[in-house]
Design an enzyme around this catalytic site. Structure first.
Site, PDB file in Angstrom:
ATOM      1  CG  HIS A 228      42.285 -13.620  33.975  1.00 40.41           C
ATOM      2  ND1 HIS A 228      41.446 -13.260  34.769  1.00 40.41           N
ATOM      3  CD2 HIS A 228      43.423 -12.678  34.624  1.00 40.41           C
ATOM      4  CE1 HIS A 228      41.509 -12.441  35.683  1.00 40.41           C
ATOM      5  NE2 HIS A 228      42.770 -12.185  35.357  1.00 40.41           N
TER       6      HIS A 228
ATOM      7  NE  ARG B 134      38.744 -16.144  32.862  1.00 40.15           N
ATOM      8  CZ  ARG B 134      39.609 -16.938  32.842  1.00 40.15           C
ATOM      9  NH1 ARG B 134      39.981 -17.647  31.521  1.00 40.15           N
ATOM     10  NH2 ARG B 134      40.192 -17.555  33.865  1.00 40.15           N
TER      11      ARG B 134
ATOM     12  CE1 TYR C 173      41.644 -21.258  34.010  1.00 40.41           C
ATOM     13  CE2 TYR C 173      43.942 -20.891  33.668  1.00 40.41           C
ATOM     14  CZ  TYR C 173      42.644 -20.355  33.593  1.00 40.41           C
ATOM     15  OH  TYR C 173      42.505 -19.183  33.178  1.00 40.41           O
TER      16      TYR C 173
END
Length: 360
Positions: free
Chosen positions: A263, A259, A273
């Protein structure tokens, strides 16, 4: 024991038809799709990418509620949906609204779902599916039950569900695939492995080298596929569906994807991250770029075709959000009345209280 594990893991090599340059690397498994089919798949992917961009903008403007970006996962989502029939039953996760839309859910209702409006969950009769599941992994046990119901009714259809790599750490994941396997239910379970769940790398979710190999413990078919390759995803879904309706049981499909956005739009920051280098690496694997190269070489797609789809998508989105804006606002009394067929005394009391408030 180590030898046994390694022999199992070695069997789950990633299935691919188109490489990153849009070249066919697996002619034997090329799906039987017409030129019109190929163009329609591309149209849907471009349309969905624009829908994602506009949905992010609408969310930032406060005109949508919950939204999980989809860019990067179009091949996984739409390649699988294109292989389904109208009577197949979808049990999506919260990122899988595009599959519902292409299965027939009106776009304005998808926007109402994002806003938490109850009408967003009132699907047209010919749209077989449930609203996107917010509880991670719960759709897996639901899909097993729906699939068993189809089998008991003698239907030639399948239940199809999706979760991310993080969903495989939930108990519902194992319960769902095990139940479906035990009863030979016609279900297709997708794991859309975008590597980070919400923020935790897949390597910290499990010690297994693939997620597809988890099918072995449940005694069902499992396969890992290049989730940026729409033809490969279509092919494995089509095969899984044929086997399911012919009584060969469920399949677990791991799509290796990515993606590009956060999120969800609820405050996630992927730069905490993920590295720029990793993002750059996966942008080179963009499913739209890959499929565009393939179609252009076959003289089936042009910049004019793409511009036409982009304008179509923008026009549809504008009309749909206008219709959603004009839809009657949800009230507290709507919420209370829709929750129960027969209200318990405490809610009946609250209903009367809010009716009085809303009448003023």
């Amino acid at each position: 024991m180590k030898h046994v594990l390694e022999s199992v893991e070695s069997q789950f090599e990633m299935f691919q038809i188109l490489n990153e340059d849009g070249k066919i690397v697996n002619k034997d498994d090329m799906p039987d799709l017409s030129d019109d089919d190929l163009k329609e798949i591309m149209r849907r992917m471009v349309y969905t990418r624009i829908l994602d961009q506009r949905s992010i903008a609408l969310n930032r403007q406060g005109r949508l509620g919950f939204y999980a970006p989809t860019a990067g996962q179009e091949a996984s989502q739409l390649g699988s949906q294109y292989a389904l029939e109208q009577d197949d039953f979808l049990l999506p996760a919260y990122r899988d609204v595009p599959q519902l839309i292409w299965q027939g859910l009106p776009l304005y209702q998808a926007f109402l779902f994002s806003r938490g409006h109850f009408h967003g969950n009132q699907f047209p009769e010919d749209v077989k599916g449930l609203s996107p599941q917010i509880i991670i992994g719960a759709q897996y046990t639901q899909a097993a039950g729906v699939a068993l119901g189809m089998k008991k009714r003698g239907k030639k259809s399948v239940a199809v569900t999706y979760t991310g790599d993080g969903g495989t750490s939930q108990g519902d994941f194992y319960e769902g695939i095990n139940f479906a396997g035990a009863y030979g239910a016609p279900a297709i379970f997708f794991i859309q492995n975008n590597h980070f769940a919400i923020s935790v790398p897949v390597e910290m979710q499990t010690n297994a080298k693939t997620l597809a190999q988890k099918a072995v413990a449940a005694g069902i078919e499992g396969i890992q596929v290049d989730g940026m390759d729409v033809l490969a995803v279509y092919a494995v879904t089509k095969d899984a569906r044929e086997r399911a309706i012919n009584g060969d049981g469920p399949t677990l499909i791991e799509t290796i994807t990515y993606r590009y956005g956060p999120h969800t739009m609820a405050g996630d920051d992927p730069t905490r991250y993920r590295t720029d280098e990793l993002d750059d690496e996966w942008e080179k694997k963009d499913p739209l770029v890959r499929f565009r190269k393939f179609l252009e070489e076959k003289k089936l797609w042009s910049s004019e075709d793409e511009d036409k789809v982009i304008e179509e998508a923008k026009g549809d989105i504008k009309k749909a959000i206008k219709k959603a804006d004009e839809y009657p606002k949800q009230t507290v009394t709507d919420l209370i009345e829709n929750m129960h067929e027969e209200l318990p005394p405490n809610l009946q009391e609250q209903l009367e209280e809010y009716k009085e408030k809303e009448s003023k």
